[in-house]
Scaffold this motif. Structure first.
Motif, short mmCIF file in Angstrom:
data_model
loop_
_atom_site.label_atom_id
_atom_site.label_comp_id
_atom_site.label_asym_id
_atom_site.label_seq_id
_atom_site.Cartn_x
_atom_site.Cartn_y
_atom_site.Cartn_z
N UNK A 1 -26.50 20.68 -81.33
CA UNK A 1 -27.74 21.35 -80.92
C UNK A 1 -28.04 21.21 -79.43
N UNK A 2 -27.29 20.39 -78.72
CA UNK A 2 -27.54 20.21 -77.29
C UNK A 2 -27.17 21.44 -76.47
N UNK A 3 -26.19 22.22 -76.96
CA UNK A 3 -25.73 23.40 -76.22
C UNK A 3 -25.42 24.53 -77.19
N UNK A 4 -25.64 25.76 -76.74
CA UNK A 4 -25.24 26.93 -77.52
C UNK A 4 -23.80 27.34 -77.21
N UNK A 5 -23.28 26.83 -76.08
CA UNK A 5 -21.99 27.34 -75.59
C UNK A 5 -21.00 26.21 -75.30
N UNK A 6 -20.72 25.39 -76.29
CA UNK A 6 -19.68 24.38 -76.11
C UNK A 6 -18.33 25.08 -75.96
N UNK A 7 -17.52 24.72 -74.95
CA UNK A 7 -16.22 25.38 -74.74
C UNK A 7 -15.32 25.36 -75.97
N UNK A 8 -15.44 24.34 -76.79
CA UNK A 8 -14.62 24.21 -78.00
C UNK A 8 -14.74 25.43 -78.90
N UNK A 9 -15.88 26.10 -78.87
CA UNK A 9 -16.16 27.17 -79.83
C UNK A 9 -15.97 28.58 -79.26
#
Length: 231
Positions: free
Chosen positions: A41-49
C-alpha cells in the motif's frame, strides 16, 4: 536472493528458537501477509509489477473492461500500434462525456481514453479494429501463501524484512516490548531504505516537464480531427 514463505518461517524459528508448538505456522503466515500488505500500500507503482498487455478494439464499442485485459492495478498508457497509430492521451471521464455526445459522438480512430468504473473508455469510439498496447502495473498475487516454496511476490529487498516484522509480532505476543520494538524498527527502517532506492528517478533520466512533447488538447481535437465528423 528471493525468499519464500518457507524461508521466512525457517529464519524466524532460527532467531526465536520456537518450534511449531510454541509458534504455529499460521501465526507466522498471518504476520508475513500483514507485512506484505503494509509494503504494497505504500506505492501504486512498484517496479516489480510492471506489465504490458494488448487487446483489439471492436467497431463502435467504447468501454473495455480492465479485468478482461489483465489483473491491472493502475493503467499508465495506451498506444495504438497500428501503422498510423499514436499514444492515446488520458482525459477526465466527465470531460469526455461533455464532448463526445450527440452529433459529435461519431466513430473514428481513438486518440483519447478515460478510466471509469473498472473500464477503459476510448474517445472517439473506434470505427474499426485497432491493436492497443496497455502499459500498466499489475496487482500483487498471493499464491505464495499456499505454494510456500514460491518466491514472495514483491521485490526481494523486502523479503528478509518480513522476518523482522514477524519477530516483532512474536515478541509482542510474549509481552516483550523491547524486542518487539527493536524488530519493528528494523522492519520499518529497512522498508524505508528499500522504498527510496526502488522508487528514485534514475540518474541517467533527468526530469523534463512533458518530455519536450506537445500533446493535443480536446479543443484542438474538435477543431481539427473532429471538424469533419458527421460530414
Amino acid at each position: 536472493m528471493p525468499m519464500s514463505l518457507t524461508d521466512v518461517r525457517l529464519m524466524v524459528r532460527n532467531i526465536s528458537d520456537l518450534d511449531t508448538t510454541d509458534l504455529p505456522n499460521s501465526i507466522i503466515d498471518d504476520a508475513v501477509k500483514e507485512a506484505f500488505q503494509r509494503v504494497i500500500v505504500l506505492e501504486r507503482r512498484w517496479p516489480k509489477y510492471q506489465e504490458t498487455y494488448t487487446f483489439n478494439t471492436v467497431a463502435n464499442q467504447r468501454p473495455y473492461t480492465i479485468s478482461t485485459i489483465g489483473d491491472i492495478r493502475e493503467v499508465i498508457s495506451l498506444v495504438d500500434t497500428s501503422s498510423d497509430g499514436s499514444r492515446l492521451t488520458m482525459i477526465p471521464y466527465d470531460n469526455a462525456e461533455d464532448i463526445w455526445l450527440g452529433n459529435t459522438d461519431v466513430a473514428s480512430r481513438p486518440y483519447f481514453y478515460a478510466v471509469w468504473d473498472g473500464q477503459l473508455h476510448l474517445y472517439a469510439k473506434p470505427d474499426g479494429v485497432y491493436p492497443i498496447t496497455v502499459r500498466a502495473y499489475r496487482n500483487p498475487v498471493y499464491t505464495w501463501l499456499s505454494t510456500i516454496t514460491d518466491p514472495i511476490d514483491c521485490d526481494e529487498w523486502f523479503h528478509i524484512l518480513f522476518a523482522y516484522f514477524v519477530l516483532a509480532r512474536v515478541y509482542q505476543r510474549q509481552e516483550d516490548p523491547e524486542l518487539s520494538a527493536m524488530y519493528l524498527k528494523s522492519f520499518e527502517e529497512g522498508v524505508a531504505m528499500a522504498r527510496r532506492d526502488l522508487m528514485k528517478t534514475p540518474s541517467a533520466r533527468p526530469l523534463i516537464v512533458s518530455g519536450g512533447r506537445q500533446y493535443p488538447t480536446m479543443r484542438r481535437w474538435l477543431q481539427t480531427l473532429g471538424a469533419t465528423l458527421g460530414t
